[in-house]
Design a protein around this motif. Structure first.
Motif, PDB file in Angstrom:
ATOM      1  N   VAL A 137       0.853  -1.189   0.000  1.00  0.00           N
ATOM      2  CA  VAL A 137       0.000   0.000   0.000  1.00  0.00           C
ATOM      3  C   VAL A 137       0.890   1.239   0.000  1.00  0.00           C
ATOM      4  O   VAL A 137       1.721   1.412   0.883  1.00  0.00           O
ATOM      5  N   ARG A 142      -0.048   9.909   1.602  1.00  0.00           N
ATOM      6  CA  ARG A 142      -0.521  10.129   2.966  1.00  0.00           C
ATOM      7  C   ARG A 142       0.537  10.854   3.794  1.00  0.00           C
ATOM      8  O   ARG A 142       0.217  11.693   4.654  1.00  0.00           O
ATOM      9  N   TYR A 231      -6.908   6.416  -1.507  1.00  0.00           N
ATOM     10  CA  TYR A 231      -7.115   5.534  -0.361  1.00  0.00           C
ATOM     11  C   TYR A 231      -8.573   5.088  -0.258  1.00  0.00           C
ATOM     12  O   TYR A 231      -9.258   5.334   0.730  1.00  0.00           O
ATOM     13  N   GLY A 236      -7.560   4.523  -6.329  1.00  0.00           N
ATOM     14  CA  GLY A 236      -7.287   3.295  -5.600  1.00  0.00           C
ATOM     15  C   GLY A 236      -7.834   2.060  -6.289  1.00  0.00           C
ATOM     16  O   GLY A 236      -7.184   1.008  -6.321  1.00  0.00           O
ATOM     17  N   LEU A 266      -6.098  -0.257   1.127  1.00  0.00           N
ATOM     18  CA  LEU A 266      -5.788   1.149   0.899  1.00  0.00           C
ATOM     19  C   LEU A 266      -6.518   2.045   1.896  1.00  0.00           C
ATOM     20  O   LEU A 266      -5.936   2.979   2.459  1.00  0.00           O
ATOM     21  N   ALA A 267      -7.786   1.748   2.127  1.00  0.00           N
ATOM     22  CA  ALA A 267      -8.601   2.599   2.995  1.00  0.00           C
ATOM     23  C   ALA A 267      -8.122   2.582   4.440  1.00  0.00           C
ATOM     24  O   ALA A 267      -8.311   3.564   5.170  1.00  0.00           O
ATOM     25  N   TYR A 269      -4.992   2.394   5.431  1.00  0.00           N
ATOM     26  CA  TYR A 269      -3.597   2.796   5.587  1.00  0.00           C
ATOM     27  C   TYR A 269      -3.450   4.071   6.425  1.00  0.00           C
ATOM     28  O   TYR A 269      -4.218   5.027   6.273  1.00  0.00           O
ATOM     29  N   THR A 270      -2.449   4.099   7.297  1.00  0.00           N
ATOM     30  CA  THR A 270      -2.081   5.299   8.043  1.00  0.00           C
ATOM     31  C   THR A 270      -0.581   5.537   7.908  1.00  0.00           C
ATOM     32  O   THR A 270       0.193   4.606   7.682  1.00  0.00           O
TER      33      THR A 270
END
Length: 590
Positions: A137, A142, A231, A236, A266-267, A269-270
């Motif tokens: 990812v 980000r 994301y 994405g 993807l959603a 991910y930080t």
């Protein structure tokens, strides 16, 4: 003085805007610049100039760093871009505090420790690299968002706009860009989207031609409006489709394995803020990147080992012998102890303790070479002059990444290393989006490197692979910046940064000379890879006489760095020759 007048002339020329819609003439590559108002150093002149323009318009170091990084995604796309990740180190001049962002890629939630194992056998590295399996990812976009929100003054849209315009109008292809496409031509030809972008008419873009990437320009515009498009949104979904259904050219015989990355990955991910690594060296405070990067711990341990020697008074062979042995030992410990802190309790504080370093330093003999691979020590219970456990060499990795360094008029500084891993990453361009996907998951160990010993760097669900990226900021005892530095180069990053630091801080080389010096990179192997100029030097002859063995490696690293230059000025420095030379810029030349 002549160099500074030349830089002033160069900057004044660069301020002349090209005609609307036209690509500018190729800007010059300048390895050193000194002046006021802020500084930028990167591998690429277009990218450095974009950063300088942001500083000139009142943006701060973070605004300029993000804008420069986005521009590198246009002009240096085979090393970095929005399809990859990196580590962002920030110095705040007001608080005199160093902070970091972990923008490392993550494995999909479906990943297991057998990600790169088929029929009980690890995949060949080149097959794993060019596949959907290797794509993590992406963390770079980000990271940009996090940095701008915390410290910047620009919105993401504003920070991306100069790179969007650069991608749309185009830039002049140089020999480095051409060579990077040429060296990957066979791989790029096996993907419809990649060949369409980078092999027009079946050949690499010619040196001197104008290269444009309107798909990437449109992607930057879309992400500037809404980063959620990557994301979890439309960008994405295109990315995931590329991973799960690689766009292989019909008739290609390459076995390109599909990956299992999902929109949900993807959603979720930080890019977390992490406390930096910290150690002292010769009364200076050295800050770096904590795990999952091994850069901060391994550079820091090597410096701690070397602190027991007066490097300034040693001959060149004596200094290099200790440098090589120190990195050998620190890599032995890195390979055993460092991994993703969410999955493994890496002993970061103990690895950086002077007590542990002293227990390793006493293994180094002045006229003999330690066996390699060396065994690791135990940082939790260090025993003087004792190596414990089983020796493990450093696994294979790729050596393409990029690094940029920025300072602003207020004294804020950024050291930022970002990557898509191998040159060209996975080889796959997301169709219609204009960017290459990373192959960062090949930074995991495919199988345990030491049978029977816990391996902190095996693949796992949503896990971050260990990295060697080493963006580093050095402060004096008053909390003021002394030096900010970093490099690309895979695992050679660690040795490159250590060599530049010791050359500048101990041996008092000029910064640009410390960057230009021939390099060797010992990473716990029986032979030390080194550049041809190093191998041909009298110092290498003296090292061979006591047992060192060298193998030839091409250019090692491509450093950029910044330091104060007195009277409120900054000195930006970059490679004079490696990768075609870097691009140092200041806002107002001295």
């Amino acid at each position: 003085m002549l160099l500074l007048r030349t830089v002033a002339a160069v900057v004044s020329v660069l301020l002349v805007a090209p005609p609307a819609g036209a690509a500018p003439a190729a800007p010059p590559r300048v390895p050193e610049a000194v002046g006021w108002g802020g500084a930028v150093s990167s591998v690429d002149p277009d990218a450095s100039q974009i950063g300088i323009d942001v500083l000139r318009r009142g943006g701060n170091a973070v605004d300029a760093a993000v804008a420069t990084a986005a521009a590198l995604g246009v002009t240096d796309p085979f090393s970095a871009g929005i399809g990859g990740g990196g580590f962002f180190v920030h110095y705040d001049a007001k608080s005199r505090r160093v902070s970091t962002i972990d923008g490392r890629e993550t494995a999909p939630a479906s990943a297991t420790d057998k990600l790169f194992v088929e029929n009980g056998v690890p995949l060949p590295f080149d097959q794993a690299m060019t596949s959907g399996l290797s794509v993590g990812v992406p963390g770079t976009p980000r990271t940009w968002q996090q940095a701008l929100r915390r410290w910047g003054t620009y919105s993401l849209r504003d920070a991306l706009r100069p790179a969007e315009e650069l991608a749309r109008r185009g830039f002049v292809v140089d020999s480095t860009f051409n060579a990077q496409v040429s060296s990957n031509a066979a791989r790029f030809a096996d993907f419809t989207s990649t060949s369409a972008l980078y092999l027009p008419n079946g050949v690499p873009p010619a040196v001197g031609s104008t290269f444009r990437n309107p798909d990437l320009a449109n992607t930057y515009r879309e992400l500037g409006r809404d980063l959620g498009s990557l994301y979890g949104g439309a960008v994405g979904r295109d990315l995931v489709r590329t991973v799960q259904q690689p766009p292989v050219t019909p008739g290609s015989t390459r076995n390109v394995r599909a990956g299992k990355l999902t929109v949900s990955d993807l959603a979720k991910y930080t890019a977390p803020f992490r406390a930096p690594t910290f150690t002292t060296y010769r009364g200076l405070d050295v800050y770096g990147m904590a795990p999952p990067s091994s850069g901060g711990t391994t550079v820091g341990e090597a410096l701690n080992i070397l602190e027991s020697y007066d490097l300034a008074k040693l001959s060149e062979p004596e200094y290099l012998h200790r440098f090589i042995e120190a990195t050998k030992l620190s890599f032995a410990d890195r390979n055993r102890w460092v991994g993703d802190p969410s999955f493994y309790d890496a002993p970061t504080r103990q690895l950086l303790s002077q007590r542990f370093a002293d227990s390793r330093s006493c293994l180094i003999k002045p006229n003999a070479v330690l066996p390699a691979p060396a065994a690791p020590g135990d940082p939790r219970n260090p025993a003087p002059c004792v190596s414990e456990g089983v020796a493990a060499p450093t696994p294979q990795d790729a050596e393409r990444t990029t690094h940029l360094t920025v300072a602003d008029r207020w004294g804020n500084v950024v050291a930022y290393t970002l990557t898509i891993e191998a040159e060209g990453g996975s080889g796959m361009v997301v169709p219609g989006r204009g960017f290459l996907l990373n192959n960062e998951l090949t930074d995991f160990n495919f199988v345990p490197i030491t049978p029977g010993v816990p391996d902190p760097n095996l693949p796992g669900p949503s896990k971050r692979p260990r990295s060697s990226m080493s963006p580093t900021i050095v402060l004096d005892d008053h909390g003021r910046v002394v030096l900010a530095v970093g490099s690309p180069g895979g695992a050679t990053i660690i040795t490159t940064v250590t060599q530049v630091l010791t050359s500048r801080l101990d041996r008092k080389a000029r910064l640009v000379d410390a960057i230009a010096s021939p390099r060797a990179s010992q990473r716990n192997s029986a032979t030390t890879p080194a550049e041809a100029a190093f191998i041909a030097s009298p110092a290498a002859d003296a090292l061979r006489a006591i047992g060192h063995r060298f193998s030839t490696n091409a250019d090692i690293g491509a450093v950029t760095a910044i330091e104060p230059a007195g009277r409120g000025q900054w000195r930006a420095a970059a490679e004079p020759a490696r990768r075609g030379g870097g691009a140092a810029r200041v806002v107002h030349p001295g």
